[in-house]
Design an enzyme around this catalytic site. Structure first.
Site, mmCIF file in Angstrom:
data_model
loop_
_atom_site.group_PDB
_atom_site.id
_atom_site.type_symbol
_atom_site.label_atom_id
_atom_site.label_comp_id
_atom_site.label_asym_id
_atom_site.label_seq_id
_atom_site.Cartn_x
_atom_site.Cartn_y
_atom_site.Cartn_z
ATOM 1 N N SER A 150 5.210 10.603 9.956
ATOM 2 C CA SER A 150 6.565 10.864 9.005
ATOM 3 C C SER A 150 5.370 11.077 7.558
ATOM 4 C CB SER A 150 7.151 9.768 8.453
ATOM 5 O OG SER A 150 6.392 8.871 8.193
ATOM 6 N N LYS A 196 0.945 -1.290 0.145
ATOM 7 C CA LYS A 196 0.040 -0.028 0.222
ATOM 8 C C LYS A 196 0.786 1.760 0.000
ATOM 9 C CE LYS A 196 -1.111 2.110 4.056
ATOM 10 N NZ LYS A 196 -1.288 3.286 4.584
ATOM 11 N N GLU A 209 3.585 0.318 12.839
ATOM 12 C CA GLU A 209 2.833 0.007 11.686
ATOM 13 C C GLU A 209 2.790 -2.105 12.121
ATOM 14 O OE1 GLU A 209 3.951 -0.970 6.929
ATOM 15 O OE2 GLU A 209 3.519 1.382 7.686
#
Length: 471
Positions: free
Chosen positions: A196, A47, A345
């Protein structure tokens, strides 16, 4: 977006199993592993890479062909956003297992449109600078949960660059960008401590600014630095030079962004729950197409998962995790003490494994996860504790004490990584019901299919108890 499972009692790694829709009328009962695994699978495209390359393709000076891109809700939202701004994006036949390739032809950037960000951070942080280069107003909005995600840094940054932005002082969605067809650029200071993506979003459009951009991060902490490195590498592959003379400072001169042909790597962060399954159930899980060199944070799984006692090997473009007999076969899972600031993540999957460990864990450097799809720290603590666990929130992480877990409803908070973490725990804990497995459509619509079909393929002649068993 509909999610699917593979039909039939047998599941070959690359067979022609029929995809059938998953019934999403109620909670999804997470399958419990019945034996050591022997699984091999491929994953759809990244992604993070897909959405970066889509933005660069829309800003390029010639068409781009993206091979094996991700097809998910996040990528669909990005495609529609860029189409609204003037890009032509067509599906073309490719050789990927999970959908067609994409041909992007850049066009004149136009405004007077609305952008649905859904819950995609890349859309709400990467597209406003593109809209600033368009002529005319662009309205940004998204899901109700998206209106809680921090956006003030980008809004203030664009204003400093001379762009008119109206957010009624909220610092969140919805807001409007009034582009004039160009952005002057120049010197800019921001505090990107919350994400970020603010840095990446500005760098992606910076080559099109009249004076380029000299961007400095002023905060004490900058999370997910590998994602900024990914952005810089994507730009470099298109002939754009980004200088970083010192940490937290980036300079981009005005220059052309090249088109061409781009191969999208598999999503290594989405590999986390599948590889974790080997540690819980035992046996092996292999991910094909694992890149030799990558800027994806999922690459850290190669060094993180051995902390739980797993073996990790790489061969012939694949990565294999061997969990031995696994937790269900009697192995003892050690807890971990780890700073995940570079790969936040991955935290939900790592926390899911740690919740099953026999010694305490401390996972830090992830305070910024409070501003993701949901407050992931609060959500993980609440759901694990709701199953009988013992998790305490820290300022920048979670402390996890060993505790037996039991059946119950696992809430997903519209967060794809919460859904997959529930699936990990459900491998070892019978009766875990994941509230909404459809949330995985954000980045991996095929999750349920791959999880129940290919990942849970049991090694022949084994079960969790060592007896003969089948899935």
């Amino acid at each position: 977006m509909q999610v699917y499972r593979y039909s039939g009692p047998e599941f070959s790694p690359y067979g022609d199993d029929e995809l059938v829709p998953v019934d999403e009328s109620g909670p999804w009962l997470a399958p419990t592993a019945t034996g050591r695994l022997d699984a091999r699978l491929q994953l759809p495209g990244s992604k993070s890479l897909t959405n970066r390359e889509l933005v660069l393709s829309a800003l390029a000076d010639s068409p781009t062909l993206l091979r094996r891109p991700l097809h998910s809700r996040d990528s669909a939202l990005m495609i529609e956003a860029l189409r609204n701004l003037g890009a032509t994006i067509e599906e073309v036949e490719g050789d990927g297992e999970f959908g067609p390739d994409l041909l992007i032809t850049p066009g004149e950037l136009i405004g007077s449109s609305s952008i649905d960000c859904g819950l995609a951070g890349t859309v709400m942080r990467f597209v406003p600078p593109v809209a600033s280069l368009a002529l005319g107003p662009v309205v940004f909005d998204g899901d109700a949960s998206a209106r809680r995600r921090p956006m003030r840094t980008m809004i203030d940054a664009l204003r400093t660059l001379g762009v008119d932005v109206n957010d009624d002082g909220r610092g969140v969605l919805p807001f409007s960008v009034y582009g004039t067809g160009s952005v002057e650029g120049g010197e800019l200071e921001i505090d990107a401590s919350a994400s970020s993506q603010f840095v990446s979003g500005l760098l992606l459009s910076a080559p099109r600014f009249t004076r380029g951009l000299r961007l400095r991060h002023t905060g004490e902490h900058l999370p997910s630095i590998p994602h900024i490195e990914m952005t810089i590498e994507c730009l470099a592959a298109r002939g754009v030079t980004v200088e970083s003379p010192e940490p937290g400072l980036w300079t981009v001169e005005p220059q052309a962004i090249a088109g061409g042909e781009i191969d999208i790597e598999p999503d290594l962060s989405n590999a986390a729950p599948f590889l974790a399954a080997a540690i819980v159930a035992g046996g092996t899980v292999t991910i094909d197409g694992w890149p030799d060199v990558t800027t994806q944070v999922g690459a850290h799984l190669e060094t993180i998962l051995p902390l739980f006692g797993a073996g990790v090997t790489r061969a012939d473009g694949s990565l294999t995790v061997d969990g031995g007999v696994g937790l269900l076969g009697g192995a003892t899972l050690p807890g971990v003490d780890i700073d995940l600031s570079a790969g936040g993540e991955l935290a939900p999957a790592i926390v899911g494994i740690a919740a099953l460990a026999s010694t305490p864990s401390r996972i830090t450097g992830i305070g910024h996860l409070r501003g993701h799809e949901t407050d992931r720290l609060a959500a993980l603590a609440a759901e694990i504790n709701g199953l009988g666990g013992n998790v305490t929130e820290l300022d920048d992480g979670l402390a996890i004490e060993p505790a037996p877990l039991g059946a119950g409803l696992w809430h997903t908070y519209e967060d794809h990584r919460m859904a997959t973490t529930g699936a990990i725990i459900g491998l070892a804990v019978p009766g875990v019901e994941v509230e909404d497995i459809d949330t995985t459509s954000k980045t991996l619509p095929q999750f349920a299919a791959l999880w129940t079909g290919r990942t849970l393929a049991v090694a022949e002649g084994t079960s969790a108890s060592g007896e003969l068993g089948t899935l």
